[in-house]
Motif scaffolding. Structure first.
Motif, mmCIF file in Angstrom:
data_model
loop_
_atom_site.group_PDB
_atom_site.id
_atom_site.type_symbol
_atom_site.label_atom_id
_atom_site.label_comp_id
_atom_site.label_asym_id
_atom_site.label_seq_id
_atom_site.Cartn_x
_atom_site.Cartn_y
_atom_site.Cartn_z
ATOM 1 N N ASN A 1 48.048 59.279 46.027
ATOM 2 C CA ASN A 1 46.635 59.553 46.321
ATOM 3 C C ASN A 1 45.788 59.034 45.159
ATOM 4 O OD1 ASN A 1 44.039 61.219 46.213
ATOM 5 N ND2 ASN A 1 44.864 61.813 48.203
ATOM 6 N N PHE A 2 44.812 58.199 45.465
ATOM 7 C CA PHE A 2 43.993 57.536 44.452
ATOM 8 C C PHE A 2 43.305 58.539 43.537
ATOM 9 C CE2 PHE A 2 40.126 55.552 42.839
ATOM 10 C CZ PHE A 2 40.579 54.302 42.416
ATOM 11 N N TRP A 3 42.791 59.637 44.081
ATOM 12 C CA TRP A 3 41.975 60.565 43.318
ATOM 13 C C TRP A 3 42.737 61.790 42.826
ATOM 14 C CZ3 TRP A 3 37.458 58.756 41.848
ATOM 15 C CH2 TRP A 3 36.824 57.786 42.635
ATOM 16 N N VAL B 1 47.116 56.493 36.654
ATOM 17 C CA VAL B 1 46.522 55.540 35.716
ATOM 18 C C VAL B 1 46.012 56.233 34.460
ATOM 19 C CG1 VAL B 1 44.119 55.597 36.493
ATOM 20 C CG2 VAL B 1 45.083 53.462 35.631
ATOM 21 N N SER B 2 45.976 57.539 34.473
ATOM 22 C CA SER B 2 45.522 58.328 33.335
ATOM 23 C C SER B 2 46.387 59.570 33.243
ATOM 24 C CB SER B 2 44.047 58.705 33.504
ATOM 25 O OG SER B 2 43.586 59.464 32.409
ATOM 26 N N GLN B 3 46.181 60.367 32.200
ATOM 27 C CA GLN B 3 46.980 61.574 32.022
ATOM 28 C C GLN B 3 46.512 62.722 32.900
ATOM 29 O OE1 GLN B 3 46.794 62.333 27.792
ATOM 30 N NE2 GLN B 3 48.385 60.829 27.339
ATOM 31 N N VAL B 4 45.406 62.535 33.557
ATOM 32 C CA VAL B 4 44.886 63.540 34.492
ATOM 33 C C VAL B 4 44.478 62.825 35.777
ATOM 34 C CG1 VAL B 4 44.079 65.091 32.674
ATOM 35 C CG2 VAL B 4 42.555 63.305 33.528
ATOM 36 N N PRO B 5 44.351 63.540 36.889
ATOM 37 C CA PRO B 5 43.883 62.892 38.125
ATOM 38 C C PRO B 5 42.500 62.280 37.936
ATOM 39 C CG PRO B 5 44.795 65.075 38.574
ATOM 40 C CD PRO B 5 44.687 64.965 37.092
ATOM 41 N N LEU B 6 42.247 61.190 38.652
ATOM 42 C CA LEU B 6 40.958 60.518 38.543
ATOM 43 C C LEU B 6 39.811 61.417 38.999
ATOM 44 C CD1 LEU B 6 41.797 56.902 39.767
ATOM 45 C CD2 LEU B 6 41.595 57.755 37.438
ATOM 46 N N ARG B 7 40.104 62.365 39.860
ATOM 47 C CA ARG B 7 39.070 63.301 40.312
ATOM 48 C C ARG B 7 38.461 64.045 39.124
ATOM 49 N NH1 ARG B 7 41.160 68.217 43.858
ATOM 50 N NH2 ARG B 7 42.302 68.482 41.888
ATOM 51 N N ASP B 8 39.293 64.362 38.108
ATOM 52 C CA ASP B 8 38.806 65.096 36.945
ATOM 53 C C ASP B 8 37.979 64.222 36.009
ATOM 54 O OD1 ASP B 8 40.251 67.139 38.034
ATOM 55 O OD2 ASP B 8 41.912 67.018 36.600
ATOM 56 N N LEU B 9 38.051 62.903 36.188
ATOM 57 C CA LEU B 9 37.316 61.983 35.325
ATOM 58 C C LEU B 9 36.057 61.429 35.982
ATOM 59 C CD1 LEU B 9 40.371 59.922 33.963
ATOM 60 C CD2 LEU B 9 39.210 61.821 32.828
ATOM 61 N N VAL C 1 46.270 54.786 47.240
ATOM 62 C CA VAL C 1 46.007 53.625 46.386
ATOM 63 C C VAL C 1 46.013 52.338 47.211
ATOM 64 C CG1 VAL C 1 46.929 52.218 44.496
ATOM 65 C CG2 VAL C 1 46.860 54.708 44.279
ATOM 66 N N ALA C 2 46.921 52.251 48.183
ATOM 67 C CA ALA C 2 47.022 51.047 49.011
ATOM 68 C C ALA C 2 45.738 50.778 49.790
ATOM 69 C CB ALA C 2 48.204 51.168 49.966
ATOM 70 N N GLU C 3 44.994 51.826 50.084
ATOM 71 C CA GLU C 3 43.759 51.665 50.845
ATOM 72 C C GLU C 3 42.589 51.215 49.984
ATOM 73 O OE1 GLU C 3 43.402 54.842 54.134
ATOM 74 O OE2 GLU C 3 44.525 55.850 52.529
ATOM 75 N N MET C 4 42.801 51.165 48.676
ATOM 76 C CA MET C 4 41.730 50.762 47.762
ATOM 77 C C MET C 4 41.887 49.326 47.283
ATOM 78 S SD MET C 4 40.028 53.582 47.701
ATOM 79 C CE MET C 4 38.984 53.837 46.269
ATOM 80 N N VAL C 5 42.847 48.588 47.886
ATOM 81 C CA VAL C 5 43.022 47.174 47.553
ATOM 82 C C VAL C 5 42.950 46.348 48.830
ATOM 83 C CG1 VAL C 5 44.431 47.611 45.495
ATOM 84 C CG2 VAL C 5 45.547 47.377 47.709
ATOM 85 N N LEU D 1 33.572 56.161 38.183
ATOM 86 C CA LEU D 1 34.489 56.384 37.071
ATOM 87 C C LEU D 1 33.961 55.741 35.797
ATOM 88 C CD1 LEU D 1 37.833 55.611 38.943
ATOM 89 C CD2 LEU D 1 37.080 57.866 38.161
ATOM 90 N N PRO D 2 34.375 56.244 34.623
ATOM 91 C CA PRO D 2 34.012 55.590 33.364
ATOM 92 C C PRO D 2 34.543 54.157 33.336
ATOM 93 C CG PRO D 2 34.909 57.773 32.956
ATOM 94 C CD PRO D 2 35.142 57.482 34.403
ATOM 95 N N SER D 3 33.855 53.284 32.649
ATOM 96 C CA SER D 3 34.222 51.865 32.655
ATOM 97 C C SER D 3 35.628 51.630 32.116
ATOM 98 C CB SER D 3 33.210 51.060 31.833
ATOM 99 O OG SER D 3 33.164 51.533 30.496
#
Length: 610
Positions: free
Chosen positions: A159-161, A166-174, A188-192, A207-209
């Motif tokens: 799940n992308f979020w 890609v980080s130490q926490v879910p992207l939802r938290d960032l 993730v496959a749906e985001m490419v 998301l942050p840059s």
């Protein structure tokens, strides 16, 4: 740990024995049982007391706190592992095996009995009526969850979020803004896109840059049938180890001391006996039992030096400013070093001398000579303190003793032992002229390179195709987001292969100056490796119906690709083909065509490898 052993061993000997015995005896039990806190504290106390020489009747001064001693050596400690953290790291090893080693009989039994048909990380959690072993392993669930992440392959399971990938926490938290409802459940496959490029318009504004840049450097293999899998993100190779689990447990309490990491590493690599290294660790930490420290701890009446009335006996005073030390250093410190040597403060004094590249007139490395002299100056001081000044060596006798001991250790250290492994000896290097060499007629050369500003940091890739005359055929630059230098190199090889295939070349020689990238491609890599997806993609493309060779070249022979990789960082994200060479590259291409070389010292191949 008997008291009589403590009395007959030096501090270095007690430290070595405590690390090798106290830390190893309970290992078998710690792999399957969570020891009670009282037991862990008792083991640690036994180690502490033994290291500092305590016995049943008398406690000695503990010069360094247990928290500092349990830090890794590069961070100012001695590398002792606290029992509780070591216990959890060893248990986590079995917890990881329960997740990954599904073919093993014991994991099948344990999962069937206590796993309750749960999947993923949910397998490892307490179960009512479970055995003590299962309950112990379940205590490591939070540690395992902290250290693992999803390894993206085709991107269909992650799940992308909500998942960690890609980080130490879910992207939802960032996220810096609310996530739209229609995107929350996206894989993730749906985001490419079908060609593997990211749909940046869906997430870059959320998301942050720096996180977006990391996502852009992650490959999703849309052609693969291999599903995403969990890997151990706390290790560089994606494989679980108790060392990485222990480091994960203790990283929150590790802080660099006033000395930098390089200084601490230098101390433990000194070509001297361990007793000298241990002494230098104590001295540079300002933890010697001087009169100043003893007076502070109320075990001495006065803080002054016994030779210098009214002068506080600090570490720097004993090792540099006291008359015996001053007499010795004045005669042996090189003239160009003397002004700073005798004027710097204690912290700079240790750092400067330990990091110095100067040698003595007899050929000894200055850091080793300096450390040996400091240790013997301290020993002479302790002799005077406990047996009287008359029992200590005179200044001339002390000087001869230091020089003789330093020479003995230096000669024994540099002389090769008949039992020494030949691979550990210094490699032989020779001066060679290195330049770009054109391929034989009928072949095309692809030079590639990756660049990372920060490693990891903003990364780019570049490459170019040339024929046997050195003529430019085509090139490319690619901004790959945020990545390590090795990952950037793999992206360069991947894009270069695509360009060569597209241009119709079927006999291709790929030249890269990254031995690591070439080894990862050529060797059988583990599917849990963080770069597994891009590696399998490259190997699949190489196995197509054409002839491809990948060889290593030195940077002097890869100047054109190196220039392109650095130039790629000014381009927007994505791959950009270059029909004509950039103006700044023309002179390098001309030099390569003319056979221009540069000098470089290279390793001489051993006779066994010829």
């Amino acid at each position: 740990m008997a008291p009589w052993k403590a009395k007959r061993l030096s501090f270095a000997g007690r430290l070595t024995l405590a690390k090798s015995v106290a830390a190893s005896l309970p290992v078998y039990n710690m792999q399957t049982e969570l020891l009670p806190s009282s037991v862990c504290k008792s083991i640690d106390k036994l180690s502490r007391d033994f290291i500092w020489g305590d016995d049943e009747n008398k406690a000695k001064m503990h010069l360094v706190s247990w928290d500092v001693m349990t830090r890794p050596k590069p961070l100012g400690g001695v590398g002792i592992r606290p029992t509780r953290q070591a216990n959890l790291a060893l248990l986590a090893k079995n917890g990881w095996r329960l997740l990954k080693d599904k073919e093993c009989l014991w994991t099948q039994i344990m999962r069937a009995k206590y796993g309750r048909q749960r999947q993923g990380l949910e397998v490892i959690r307490p179960s009512q009526g479970s055995s003590f072993t299962w309950a112990s392993i379940a205590k490591t669930a939070s540690l395992i969850k902290q250290g693992c992440a999803w390894n993206i392959k085709n991107g269909k399971r992650t799940n992308f979020w909500l998942d960690i990938w890609v980080s130490q926490v879910p992207l939802r938290d960032l996220a810096i803004d609310g996530i739209p409802m229609d995107l929350e459940g996206k894989k993730v496959a749906e985001m490419v896109r079908d060609d593997g490029t990211w749909k940046t318009e869906l997430f870059e504004h959320l998301l942050p840059s720096e996180i977006t840049q990391k996502i852009l450097s992650t490959m999703v293999d849309t052609l693969s049938q291999e599903d995403d899998d969990i890997f151990w993100a706390a290790a560089a190779d994606g494989k679980f180890s108790t060392k990485s689990a222990y480091n994960l447990l203790t990283q929150h309490s590790q802080h660099l001391s006033a000395h930098d990491e390089k200084t601490w590493k230098t101390i433990w690599r000194l070509p001297t006996p361990e007793r000298v290294r241990s002494f230098m660790w104590l001295a540079s930490s300002n933890k010697l039992a001087t009169n100043v420290m003893r007076h502070f701890r109320r075990v001495a009446d006065f803080p002054c030096c016994m030779r210098c009335p009214g002068v506080p006996e600090t570490v720097l005073h004993i090792l540099r400013d006291c008359p015996p030390a001053l007499f010795f250093w004045a005669r042996h410190v090189p003239s160009e070093m003397q002004q700073r040597f005798f004027s710097s403060n204690q912290q700079d004094w240790f750092r400067d001398n330990l990091m110095c590249s100067t040698s003595t007139t007899s050929g000894m490395e200055w850091p080793a000579f300096f450390s040996t002299a400091s240790w013997l100056l301290w020993k002479n001081r302790t002799t005077a303190a406990f047996k009287g000044i008359g029992a200590a060596l005179t200044t001339h006798s002390l000087e001869h003793s230091i020089i003789a001991r330093a020479k003995l250790w230096h000669d024994s250290w540099v002389s090769p032992s008949p039992l020494q492994n030949t691979r550990s000896q210094a490699v032989e290097r020779t001066l060679a002229n290195i330049g770009w060499t054109p391929p034989v007629e009928g072949w095309t050369t692809l030079n590639v390179d990756g660049a990372s500003n920060g490693n990891p940091g903003p990364a780019g890739a570049g490459g170019l195709l040339r024929d046997h005359t050195g003529r430019w055929i085509k090139g490319f630059v690619s901004n790959v987001g945020s990545a390590s230098a090795t990952l950037a190199e793999l992206w360069a090889i991947n894009h270069g292969i695509d360009l060569a295939w597209k241009e119709g070349f079927r006999t291709l020689k790929i030249e890269s100056d990254s031995k690591m990238a070439i080894q990862l491609i050529e060797n059988r890599h583990d599917p849990v490796h963080p770069y597994a997806t891009i590696l399998s993609t490259i190997r699949r493309k190489i196995s197509n119906d054409w002839l491809v060779r990948i060889v290593h070249t030195y940077r002097e022979g890869n100047r054109a690709a190196d220039w392109l990789s650095k130039h790629s960082l000014v381009f927007p994200y994505g791959t950009h083909e270059l029909v004509d060479p950039p103006v700044g590259l023309v002179s390098i291409l001309r030099d390569d065509m003319m056979g221009t070389t540069q000098e470089r010292r290279i390793v001489v191949p051993s006779s066994s490898s010829l």
